[in-house]
Every structure is written in structure tokens, then in C-alpha cells.
Design an enzyme around this catalytic site. Sequence first.
Site, short mmCIF file in Angstrom:
data_model
loop_
_atom_site.label_atom_id
_atom_site.label_comp_id
_atom_site.label_asym_id
_atom_site.label_seq_id
_atom_site.Cartn_x
_atom_site.Cartn_y
_atom_site.Cartn_z
CB THR A 87 -0.89 0.03 1.26
OG1 THR A 87 -1.60 -1.21 1.34
CG2 THR A 87 -1.87 1.18 1.20
CE LYS A 162 -5.07 -1.25 1.56
NZ LYS A 162 -5.41 -2.49 2.21
CE LYS A 237 1.60 2.20 4.08
NZ LYS A 237 2.19 0.96 3.63
P1 NAD Z 1 6.22 -5.96 7.12
O1 NAD Z 1 6.94 -4.83 7.76
O2 NAD Z 1 5.93 -7.18 7.91
O3 NAD Z 1 7.00 -6.41 5.77
C1 NAD Z 1 7.73 -5.55 4.95
C2 NAD Z 1 9.04 -6.25 4.64
O4 NAD Z 1 9.80 -5.45 3.73
C3 NAD Z 1 9.93 -6.46 5.86
O5 NAD Z 1 10.22 -7.84 6.01
C4 NAD Z 1 11.19 -5.64 5.55
O6 NAD Z 1 12.39 -6.24 6.03
C5 NAD Z 1 11.17 -5.63 4.04
N1 NAD Z 1 11.94 -4.54 3.45
C6 NAD Z 1 11.97 -3.23 3.83
N2 NAD Z 1 12.80 -2.54 3.01
C7 NAD Z 1 13.30 -3.43 2.11
C8 NAD Z 1 14.20 -3.32 1.03
N3 NAD Z 1 14.75 -2.15 0.69
N4 NAD Z 1 14.50 -4.43 0.34
C9 NAD Z 1 13.94 -5.63 0.66
N5 NAD Z 1 13.07 -5.80 1.68
C10 NAD Z 1 12.75 -4.70 2.40
O7 NAD Z 1 4.86 -5.32 6.54
P2 NAD Z 1 3.55 -6.10 6.05
O8 NAD Z 1 2.56 -6.14 7.15
O9 NAD Z 1 3.97 -7.38 5.36
O10 NAD Z 1 2.98 -5.06 4.99
C11 NAD Z 1 3.54 -4.92 3.71
C12 NAD Z 1 2.67 -3.98 2.89
O11 NAD Z 1 1.34 -4.49 2.83
C13 NAD Z 1 2.55 -2.57 3.47
O12 NAD Z 1 2.58 -1.64 2.42
C14 NAD Z 1 1.22 -2.59 4.17
O13 NAD Z 1 0.62 -1.30 4.26
C15 NAD Z 1 0.42 -3.50 3.26
N6 NAD Z 1 -0.70 -4.19 3.90
C16 NAD Z 1 -0.54 -4.78 5.11
C17 NAD Z 1 -1.62 -5.42 5.71
C18 NAD Z 1 -1.48 -6.10 7.06
O14 NAD Z 1 -2.51 -6.44 7.65
N7 NAD Z 1 -0.27 -6.33 7.56
C19 NAD Z 1 -2.86 -5.45 5.06
C20 NAD Z 1 -2.98 -4.88 3.80
C21 NAD Z 1 -1.89 -4.23 3.24
#
Ligand code: NAD
Length: 290
Positions: A87, A162, A237
Site C-alpha cells: 500500500t 485501496k 498509514k
Molecule cells: P512488514 O513490515 O511485515 O513487511 C515488509 C518487509 O519489507 C519487511 O520484512 C522488511 O524487512 C522488508 N523490506 C523493507 N525494506 C526493504 C528493502 N529495501 N528491500 C527488501 N526488503 C525490504 O509489513 P507487512 O505487514 O507485510 O505489509 C507490507 C505492505 O502491505 C505494506 O505496504 C502494508 O501497508 C500492506 N498491507 C498490510 C496489511 C497487514 O494487515 N499487515 C494489510 C494490507 C496491506
Amino acid sequence: MKVGFIGLGNMGGPMAANLLREGNEVTGFDLAAPMPEGVSKAASAADAAKGADVVITMLPNGAILRSVAAEVIPAMAPGAVLCDCSTVDVESARAVAEQAAAAGLGALDAPVSGGVGGATNGTLTFMVGGTAAAFDKVKPLFDIMGQKAVHCGEAGAGQAAKICNNMILGVTMIATCEAFALADKLGLDRQKMFDVVSTSSGYSWTMNAYCPAPGVGPKSPADNDYKPGFAAELMLKDLRLSQQAAEAADADTPMGQLAAALYTQFVEQEDGRGMDFSAMLPRFEKRHRT
Ligand code: NAD
């Protein structure tokens, strides 16, 4: 398909595991998170992207997406598709799509609804912006990771869908919680409140499917001490992204603006961080009219 997967955190990890289980070859890269079993670990994001048919990113925000995209686009094979499922702000989605197109690649913004449960069970909803050709190419992967993929329009349309959806969600959750808190003060039983509203014109997803009152309605984070679920800071966010987009597009969104302000206060000045976003109900319970 050969899939490069970058960002295997709470969401990306189980999504990559599902792709692997259905016979795709998945190479992953993450700065910190471990690879799910069977996903081969690349030394860099560019390495994960090399030779892939589709590169999926699932990253924290638009700035990180832009820096990862700048690294992977030159490494991708001609005709491959870069599919961002994070997102992020609409502008970043459009900028990355332009860079990909200039390099002869397809690009999709494909944020998801459904949370970690949906990612694990393969029941996410994808809202997708980009060309029809890119959408058709990635559709078999959406079908594995989710239950529904809606092609919403051109680049940025997925992120637009979204943040509009989640602006409704944030506003509705606040309305549902403040109505429960008012009902409490009027001496109305919560179960009766649910029985009426869930079958009357005040019904909503937040009331009917994700009721913020413990012990009422279907099981929800309220029944688990408000452990997320969907954390208040993730709601914040998305509300901030909605207001950033509203500002850029000159749209009047007073309720979204107020919802963003309330979740900011809840997360940054009160005890909302780490709680489910439905913990607005105990917050309102403790408060008085100001
Ligand atoms: P998270 O923090 O668990 O995962 C993000 C991952 O990205 C981490 O493991 C981090 O180490 C990695 N990362 C960061 N910078 C990086 C880079 N430069 N290179 C490689 N890896 C890198 O977050 P999440 O909960 O998995 O969410 C991910 C996305 O999905 C976000 O944009 C969030 O808004 C969206 N989202 C999350 C949810 C939820 O319920 N968690 C629901 C819908 C959407």
C-alpha cells in the site's frame, strides 16, 4: 512461473509460500525477514528480479518501493511485469509504472485487502491498476494468492481504490465505536444494539463482520483483547495516504480528515499503537464530552 519476490514480511512471506506451493519457482529477497521454506534467497533485490517473469514487491511504503524499483527495473528481463502489492501513495505507484514502461516492462499497482489471514489462506482481494496485458499475465498468480482480483483501471487506480476503501473503513469504525459508547451511556445493552443495527440501516462491515464490542457478533480482535487484526498504526498509514491523495486531487474529505486526526491522536499520544484499530471502542468508553 518464475517469480522474484521482494519484501517477505508479515504479508509477503505467506504470499510467496502460496505461490511456491502451487508450483511456481520463487526467488526472494528481504533485508531482514527469513525466507519461507523452499523460497531461494537472492543476494540482492536485483538478483531476485533477474530472469523472472513477474517481480512482486510487498514493502512498507512508497519511498522504499521507489528505491527498490530503481534497483530491479534495470535487472528485469524484457516483457516481464513488476507487480507492487504494497500500500503506497498514488504518485509513487504512477512514477514506478512510468519507469517500468520506459524500460519496456509491464507494471501493476496491486494493493490488497484481507490482512495476514488473507495472505496466509490465499483469500486476499487485489485491486489492480495498469495495462490489461500486464493484468492478464499476473492474473494466475493473483488467483493463487487471493480470491478476487479487480482490474480497476490505469496505473495508480489500484492504490486509489485501496485508499478510498480504507478511508470508508476508518470512518465507519469510528462511527460504530462512538455509537456503541453512546449506547452504553444511554443504558442500551450491547447485544441488543448489535441485533438492531446489524439488521438496520446502520449496518456495515465494521458492525456485522468485525464488531468492536467483545462478546458481540462474530469473533473479532475485540474478543482477543484487541490484539491485531489490523493494527491502528496501519489504519493510520492508510488514512494519511487518503489525505495526501485528497490534497493532491483537491478533494474535500472532511470525515477522512477527522478520522486521520483521531487515529493520529490514538496512535501517537494515547495507547493505540500495537492495538487493533477497533480498540477505538474502549478509547471512547473512557472519554467524556469535551
Ligand atoms: P512488514 O513490515 O511485515 O513487511 C515488509 C518487509 O519489507 C519487511 O520484512 C522488511 O524487512 C522488508 N523490506 C523493507 N525494506 C526493504 C528493502 N529495501 N528491500 C527488501 N526488503 C525490504 O509489513 P507487512 O505487514 O507485510 O505489509 C507490507 C505492505 O502491505 C505494506 O505496504 C502494508 O501497508 C500492506 N498491507 C498490510 C496489511 C497487514 O494487515 N499487515 C494489510 C494490507 C496491506
